[in-house]
Scaffold this motif. Sequence first.
Motif, short mmCIF file in Angstrom:
data_model
loop_
_atom_site.label_atom_id
_atom_site.label_comp_id
_atom_site.label_asym_id
_atom_site.label_seq_id
_atom_site.Cartn_x
_atom_site.Cartn_y
_atom_site.Cartn_z
N UNK A 143 1.01 -1.23 -0.37
CA UNK A 143 0.02 -0.18 -0.55
C UNK A 143 1.05 1.42 -0.11
N UNK A 144 1.40 1.26 0.47
CA UNK A 144 3.26 2.69 1.03
C UNK A 144 3.57 2.95 -0.38
N UNK A 145 3.50 1.74 -1.02
CA UNK A 145 4.83 1.58 -2.32
C UNK A 145 3.57 1.74 -3.54
N UNK A 146 2.34 1.24 -3.17
CA UNK A 146 1.54 2.00 -4.59
C UNK A 146 1.41 3.14 -4.13
N UNK A 230 -1.59 8.61 7.35
CA UNK A 230 -0.99 7.88 8.31
C UNK A 230 -2.27 7.48 9.43
N UNK A 231 -3.79 8.43 9.93
CA UNK A 231 -4.81 7.56 10.35
C UNK A 231 -5.05 6.19 10.15
N UNK A 232 -5.20 6.10 8.34
CA UNK A 232 -5.62 5.08 8.08
C UNK A 232 -4.63 3.39 8.32
N UNK A 237 -3.38 -1.38 9.89
CA UNK A 237 -1.88 -2.28 9.69
C UNK A 237 -1.59 -1.92 11.14
N UNK A 238 -0.66 -2.64 11.64
CA UNK A 238 -0.06 -3.28 12.70
C UNK A 238 1.56 -3.07 12.93
N UNK A 239 2.41 -2.81 11.27
CA UNK A 239 3.43 -2.54 11.13
C UNK A 239 3.29 -1.63 9.62
N UNK A 240 3.97 -1.07 8.81
CA UNK A 240 4.03 -0.04 7.53
C UNK A 240 5.63 0.44 7.99
N UNK A 241 5.81 0.88 6.61
CA UNK A 241 6.83 1.33 6.48
C UNK A 241 6.37 2.95 6.43
N UNK A 242 7.01 3.98 7.33
CA UNK A 242 6.36 5.02 7.99
C UNK A 242 7.03 6.27 6.75
N UNK A 243 8.49 5.77 7.07
CA UNK A 243 9.36 6.57 6.06
C UNK A 243 8.92 6.61 4.45
N UNK A 244 8.39 5.93 4.02
CA UNK A 244 7.68 5.81 2.71
C UNK A 244 6.30 7.21 2.36
N UNK A 245 5.47 7.01 3.66
CA UNK A 245 5.06 7.36 3.39
C UNK A 245 5.44 9.09 3.83
N UNK A 290 12.63 11.00 9.75
CA UNK A 290 12.18 9.72 9.39
C UNK A 290 11.96 9.84 7.68
N UNK A 291 12.71 9.40 7.05
CA UNK A 291 12.34 9.07 5.75
C UNK A 291 13.34 8.20 5.04
N UNK A 292 13.12 8.16 3.60
CA UNK A 292 14.19 7.24 3.10
C UNK A 292 14.26 8.12 1.85
N UNK A 293 15.04 9.12 1.35
CA UNK A 293 14.77 10.00 0.49
C UNK A 293 15.72 9.90 -0.17
N UNK A 294 16.20 9.39 -1.54
CA UNK A 294 17.50 8.85 -1.49
C UNK A 294 17.45 10.35 -3.01
N UNK A 295 17.01 10.19 -4.15
CA UNK A 295 16.60 11.47 -4.43
C UNK A 295 17.68 12.42 -4.72
N UNK A 296 18.47 13.20 -5.33
CA UNK A 296 19.49 14.57 -4.21
C UNK A 296 18.59 16.03 -4.59
N UNK A 297 18.20 16.20 -5.34
CA UNK A 297 17.67 17.56 -5.08
C UNK A 297 15.98 17.59 -3.57
N UNK A 298 15.90 16.11 -3.55
CA UNK A 298 14.66 16.07 -2.73
C UNK A 298 15.56 15.94 -1.40
N UNK A 299 16.77 15.87 -1.51
CA UNK A 299 17.18 15.37 -0.04
C UNK A 299 18.71 15.86 0.23
#
Length: 327
Positions: A143-146, A230-232, A237-245, A290-299
């Motif tokens: 869900x988070x990826x989509x 986040x509320x959804x 979900x018991x666990x989810x990759x919040x860094x993607x959100x 808490x994020x996992x951004x890799x794109x240089x301009x976003x970083x």
Amino acid sequence: MKKVSIIVPIYNSEKNIKQCIDSIVNQTYNNVEIVLVNDGSKDNSLMICEEYGKKYNNIKVIDKTNNGVSEARNDGIKNSTGDYIVFIDSDDYIDENMVEEIMKYSQYDYVVFGYYIRTSNNDYEVLPENKKYESLESFSNDFCKLYCNNLINSPCNKLFKKDLITSFFPKNMSMGEDLIFNLNYLKNCSSIKCLSFPLYNYIISKSESLSNKYNSNAVENSLLLQKSVLDFCNKNFKQYPIELINNKYLEDCFSNVQKMIFSKKFSRGDCLRQIEQILSYEITHNALKENSIENIQYKLFVLALKRKYRNLIYFCFRLKGKVKGVL
């Protein structure tokens, strides 16, 4: 054979509506109801729809005063008689086998499929992985990826069961109402299917109205959508990759600031106050941690936000705009 209702909200779409309707009436699936909702168009859209309505007995034309796309879709749902619902925007079109293909998986509560983005310069596909989920909980990671890949937000690349639609599109939002509708629907789902092939054609014209212009409520809308997602996730979900959100939220912040500066309608002070407003939200600070951004301009943008370098952010976007020739 189950009936599928295809709902098309229409506003001043005379240039493209024939291609859209033709792609629906030529479907290989034989039990399709077409609900054309004219939302107070000022051009010849209604006349075109009525001509099709006279020619095809499975077309229903609804004419209403202009109240926006959400209200038009809601009226379409209320006036539909199908077991399943599909939404199509009037500027777009679908492959002739779309309904037949997605109905092969109609046992699932929520079917997500890919789409083409077609521009004046090139075309490309946006696709989910081909997977099935036998519970909402098992859908958490994907869900988070989509969501981050813009495959959840729109109602147009989905097959909905009408009896699971318990909440309509919200009417008091200028952006993001589609996502809220999807989240409310997903709460009622216990099985999900993703199809890794494109069947929908999303047309982006040179004058694309919503995606390239700055919306004065964009920052507030991004905050509302982040809270809603986040509320959804927290409730379902018991666990989810919040860094993607959080990645998606920070990328939206980047886009909002860029559009504001590129619009040339706002002073430097206005833009700095907008950046300060973004920084005032607790949700922003949580996302920065808490994020996992890799794109240089976003970083670089995230780093500047963390350091509260408002002026640096402003001048970097100004420089980018001059290089691109938009300023």
